[in-house]
Scaffold this active site. Sequence first.
Site, PDB file in Angstrom:
ATOM      1  N   SER A  47       0.771  -1.231  -0.182  1.00  0.00           N
ATOM      2  CA  SER A  47       0.057   0.129   0.034  1.00  0.00           C
ATOM      3  C   SER A  47       0.835   1.356  -0.053  1.00  0.00           C
ATOM      4  CB  SER A  47      -0.705  -0.043   1.169  1.00  0.00           C
ATOM      5  OG  SER A  47      -0.164   0.145   2.297  1.00  0.00           O
ATOM      6  N   LYS A  48       2.005   1.174   0.514  1.00  0.00           N
ATOM      7  CA  LYS A  48       2.941   2.268   0.498  1.00  0.00           C
ATOM      8  C   LYS A  48       3.295   2.909  -1.041  1.00  0.00           C
ATOM      9  CE  LYS A  48       3.253   2.041   5.062  1.00  0.00           C
ATOM     10  NZ  LYS A  48       2.672   3.554   5.999  1.00  0.00           N
ATOM     11  N   ASP A  49       2.980   2.061  -2.158  1.00  0.00           N
ATOM     12  CA  ASP A  49       3.414   2.701  -3.481  1.00  0.00           C
ATOM     13  C   ASP A  49       2.229   4.047  -3.574  1.00  0.00           C
ATOM     14  OD1 ASP A  49       4.939   0.746  -3.807  1.00  0.00           O
ATOM     15  OD2 ASP A  49       3.611  -0.021  -5.379  1.00  0.00           O
TER      16      ASP A  49
END
Length: 345
Positions: A47-49
Site C-alpha cells: 500500500s506504500k506505493d
Amino acid sequence: MTKQIKAHKNILELIGNTPLIELNKITASFKGNFYAKVEAFNPGHSSKDRIALYIIEQAEKKGILKPGDTIVETTSGNTGFSIAMVSIIKGYKCILAVSSKSSKDKIDMLRNMGAQVHVCPAHVNSDDPRSYYEVAKTIHKNTPGSVYINQYFNALNIEAHYKTTGKEIWEQTNGQITHLVACSGTGGTISGIARYLKEQNPQVQVIGIDAYGSVLKKYHETGALDRDEIYPYRIEGLGKNLIPTATDFDSIDRFVKVTDQSSALTARELATTEGLFVGYTSGAAMQGLKQLNQEGIFDTNSNIVVVFPDHGSRYMSKIYSDNWMQEQGFLDSQEQPVAAISKLK
C-alpha cells in the site's frame, strides 16, 4: 492502419486500483460477508506505493523536489521500497533509515533497488539519536538538496489514501461496506480510508489493529501516551512507540490488539486456505478480524473489508521460515510443517 501498442509508460502507472477479493474458507464459520483489499497487487507489492508516489509528486508540484535531489525517509521497509522504486523512475537519489526489526528480505531488496540503507536499532526511544527517526533527520540535515518524506507526521500520507484507497473501497462495495478493519502504524492508510468512508456514510465502523507493546490503542482510549505500554514486539509496520500525527484518531472507532504469534500463524493460514501469500501485518489484520468475530459484532448483513497491506515474499526469513518460527517459540513442535498451520486454532 497500424494498431497502437497497449503498454504502460512505466511501472508507476500500475499503482492503485487494487482488487477486492472475497474471503471464503478462513471465514466459513463467521457471520457476515468478508472481503480483502489486497495491496500486494500494487507494483511495489504494498500500500506504500500510493503514498510514495503522491507525496513525491506533490513535492514536485510545489517545487520542493528538483531533478537530481535526494529523498530521505524513515521506514520499516515497505515505504522505503516504494520510494526507491519511484526514485528510480523519476531520477532521484534515495537514502533510508530502516528499523533493525525489518526482515533481511526487505533490507536486501532496498539495497538492490539502489537505495542507501542505514539500519538503526529498533528497541530504543523515538528521541534516541540512534533511532531511525533521528537518524533520518540527521541525514536530511547533512545532505544538501534533500527532502525528508516524514511519513509519520505528514498529512499527505492520509490524503493519498483518502483520494485513492478509500474511494476505491467505497466504489468496489457499491457503498455497502459496514466495517473497515485495518492495521495502524503511521496511521495514514486507516485514517485516509476512514475519512472517505465516513463522509459517504458516518455509520461505517472503522476498527484499527494494534500490537501488544504499542501505545496506539491506549492513546485512542485515554488521550495519554503511556510509556509503560512500550516493549519490544516482532510485527513490522504495525503499532508505534510514539503518536504519529498522520493518524486521525477521531476517524477510528476503536482498536483491537493482536499478538506476534497469532498474527504470524494467521498469515500462514491465509496462504493455505485462501491462497493469499501476504505479509506479517496482513496476518495481524486477519487475526484482529477473527477476534472481532468472536465478540459477535457482525451479523449476516455485515459487509466487512479488511486491508492486507503487503506481500508475503518480504517475510521469507521470518514468518514463512519454520526455523524462525521455531526460534520464536511460535510452533508447537520441531516437526510441524507449513501446511499444518491452517489447522492450528
